[in-house]
Design a protein around this motif. Structure first.
Motif, short mmCIF file in Angstrom:
data_model
loop_
_atom_site.label_atom_id
_atom_site.label_comp_id
_atom_site.label_asym_id
_atom_site.label_seq_id
_atom_site.Cartn_x
_atom_site.Cartn_y
_atom_site.Cartn_z
N LEU A 139 3.27 -0.25 0.01
CA LEU A 139 4.21 -0.86 -0.59
C LEU A 139 4.97 0.19 -1.31
O LEU A 139 6.15 0.26 -1.56
CB LEU A 139 3.73 -1.94 -1.38
CG LEU A 139 3.19 -3.30 -0.89
CD1 LEU A 139 2.93 -4.25 -1.88
CD2 LEU A 139 4.24 -3.56 0.16
N VAL A 175 -4.16 -6.50 1.33
CA VAL A 175 -3.27 -5.25 1.01
C VAL A 175 -4.17 -3.92 1.50
O VAL A 175 -5.00 -3.58 0.78
CB VAL A 175 -2.82 -5.24 -0.27
CG1 VAL A 175 -1.47 -4.34 -0.49
CG2 VAL A 175 -2.51 -6.77 -0.79
N LEU A 223 -0.31 1.12 -2.83
CA LEU A 223 0.75 0.04 -3.58
C LEU A 223 1.30 0.77 -4.55
O LEU A 223 2.61 0.39 -5.00
CB LEU A 223 -0.40 -0.84 -4.39
CG LEU A 223 -0.90 -1.97 -3.47
CD1 LEU A 223 -2.46 -1.56 -3.38
CD2 LEU A 223 -1.04 -3.19 -4.59
N ALA A 281 1.58 -3.48 -10.27
CA ALA A 281 1.29 -3.99 -8.80
C ALA A 281 0.53 -5.39 -9.08
O ALA A 281 0.74 -6.33 -8.14
CB ALA A 281 0.20 -2.87 -8.17
N VAL A 304 -7.76 -6.38 -1.80
CA VAL A 304 -6.95 -4.87 -1.94
C VAL A 304 -8.06 -3.84 -1.70
O VAL A 304 -9.21 -3.96 -2.05
CB VAL A 304 -6.35 -4.83 -3.38
CG1 VAL A 304 -5.79 -3.48 -3.51
CG2 VAL A 304 -5.37 -6.01 -3.54
N ASP A 318 -3.23 5.70 -4.69
CA ASP A 318 -3.85 4.77 -5.73
C ASP A 318 -4.89 5.40 -6.40
O ASP A 318 -5.69 5.25 -7.04
CB ASP A 318 -4.29 3.45 -5.12
CG ASP A 318 -3.29 2.47 -4.32
OD1 ASP A 318 -2.27 2.54 -4.75
OD2 ASP A 318 -3.65 2.17 -3.11
N TRP A 324 -6.98 -4.14 -11.01
CA TRP A 324 -7.17 -4.77 -9.72
C TRP A 324 -8.46 -5.67 -9.62
O TRP A 324 -8.79 -5.93 -8.19
CB TRP A 324 -6.65 -3.88 -8.49
CG TRP A 324 -5.41 -3.26 -8.45
CD1 TRP A 324 -4.45 -3.68 -9.38
CD2 TRP A 324 -4.81 -2.22 -7.77
NE1 TRP A 324 -3.30 -3.05 -9.07
CE2 TRP A 324 -3.73 -2.03 -8.28
CE3 TRP A 324 -5.76 -1.26 -6.91
CZ2 TRP A 324 -3.01 -0.81 -7.50
CZ3 TRP A 324 -4.77 -0.42 -6.38
CH2 TRP A 324 -3.62 -0.14 -6.63
#
Ligand SMILES: [Fe+2]
Length: 306
Positions: A12, A66, A70, A82, A97, A103, A117
């Motif tokens: 993303l 995902v 991100l 995110a 994720v 990342d 996350w």
């Protein structure tokens, strides 16, 4: 009949919302920050993210995967942002994720990065006790409706201009434990990682450095599906192992501005079990610039080349 649907988005590269402090740029980030201003900033914007969120919600899949990247520079604010975006799509219980190279752009403290996350990388409580796993570490294992979701981290800090990945011995050992456990169950097993399992280019400088070790493991333990991102393009390959052929789906960025007919899309997998046999259909949802909407096409089996 047991049915389960999964939406799979990737890469993303969510727009940077808060200007980094100067001291945060005294490292490899300065290269990424310049690249963001010269290139990426023009390719990623809030409008497509908004349309993507709306479409994912409209599709209402049971789970969202995902497959990494991100963010851009691994700034703490980017991880927080995110997480906020993911919460707009579904509840954390229904989101998985794995991190990508962006990342883990530089070495970050867990408590200032992936911790944000934590809800998306959690092994199920019962299973974490079984495996004596520490919280929030990779690989994770979640089971939803007999679908086993295994998330691997291939994200490591790399040299400037490089974006290779590595699983590492520790994760491979834990992954084998997970595979042993799953080999006694008739679950539909999905392995999620950012980097593709096949080599990229002559020196694999963009690829997974220890892909051979993962392939060796998959010779002994079968999975039904492998999902990845990283390449920013559609890729459908099969991995031939000793005992099976594993379909591997790579998807492009699901939020990139689509200027030159390059695809911006995500995949939807509809998995079902009938008479104890697993099967699945795959659909591609492609972003159309002119109408600002995602349109669906079925991925036919003949697209898949062994
Ligand atoms: Fe990547």
């Amino acid at each position: 009949m047991l049915k389960y649907s999964i939406s799979h988005i990737s890469d993303l590269h969510l727009p940077i919302k808060k200007k980094p402090k100067y001291k945060e740029l005294f490292n490899k980030r300065i290269i990424g920050f310049i690249n963001w201003h010269l290139n990426r900033k023009n390719n990623y914007n809030d409008n497509i993210i908004r349309d993507l969120i709306n479409d994912l919600k409209k599709q209402g899949s049971d789970h969202l995967i995902v497959s990494g990247d991100l963010v851009n520079l691994s700034l703490e604010d980017e991880y927080i942002n995110a997480s906020k975006i993911l919460k707009k799509i579904s509840i954390p219980e229904n989101i998985s994720v794995v991190p990508g190279n962006h990342d883990c752009y530089i070495q970050m403290d867990f408590d200032k990065s992936i911790i944000h996350w934590k809800d998306y990388i959690k092994t199920d409580v019962v299973l974490s006790k079984y495996f004596k796993m520490k919280k929030n570490t990779f690989p994770y294992l979640k089971v939803r409706n007999e679908i086993a979701l295994i998330g691997l981290s291939t994200a490591i800090p790399t040299l400037p201009f490089m974006c290779y990945g590595k699983i590492g011995k520790d994760q491979l050992r834990k992954l084998e434990d997970i595979f042993i456990y799953l080999s006694k169950k008739n679950y539909f097993k999905i392995l999620i990682l950012h980097h593709p399992i096949h080599k990229i280019g002559p020196f694999n400088y963009k690829g997974l450095l220890d892909n051979d070790k993962l392939i060796k493991l998959l010779d002994d333990y079968n999975i039904e599906l492998l999902l990845h991102g990283h390449l920013h393009k559609d890729s459908i390959t099969y991995l031939k192992t000793k005992n099976s052929i594993i379909p591997c789906f790579g998807i492009p960025s699901s939020s990139k501005v689509n200027k030159k007919a390059k695809q911006t899309s995500y995949n939807k997998y509809e998995i079902y079990k009938m008479n104890d046999e697993w099967n699945f259909n795959v659909y591609r949802r492609i972003y159309k610039n002119d109408i600002n909407e995602f349109m669906q096409e079925k991925i036919e089996l003949n697209e898949i080349k062994i």
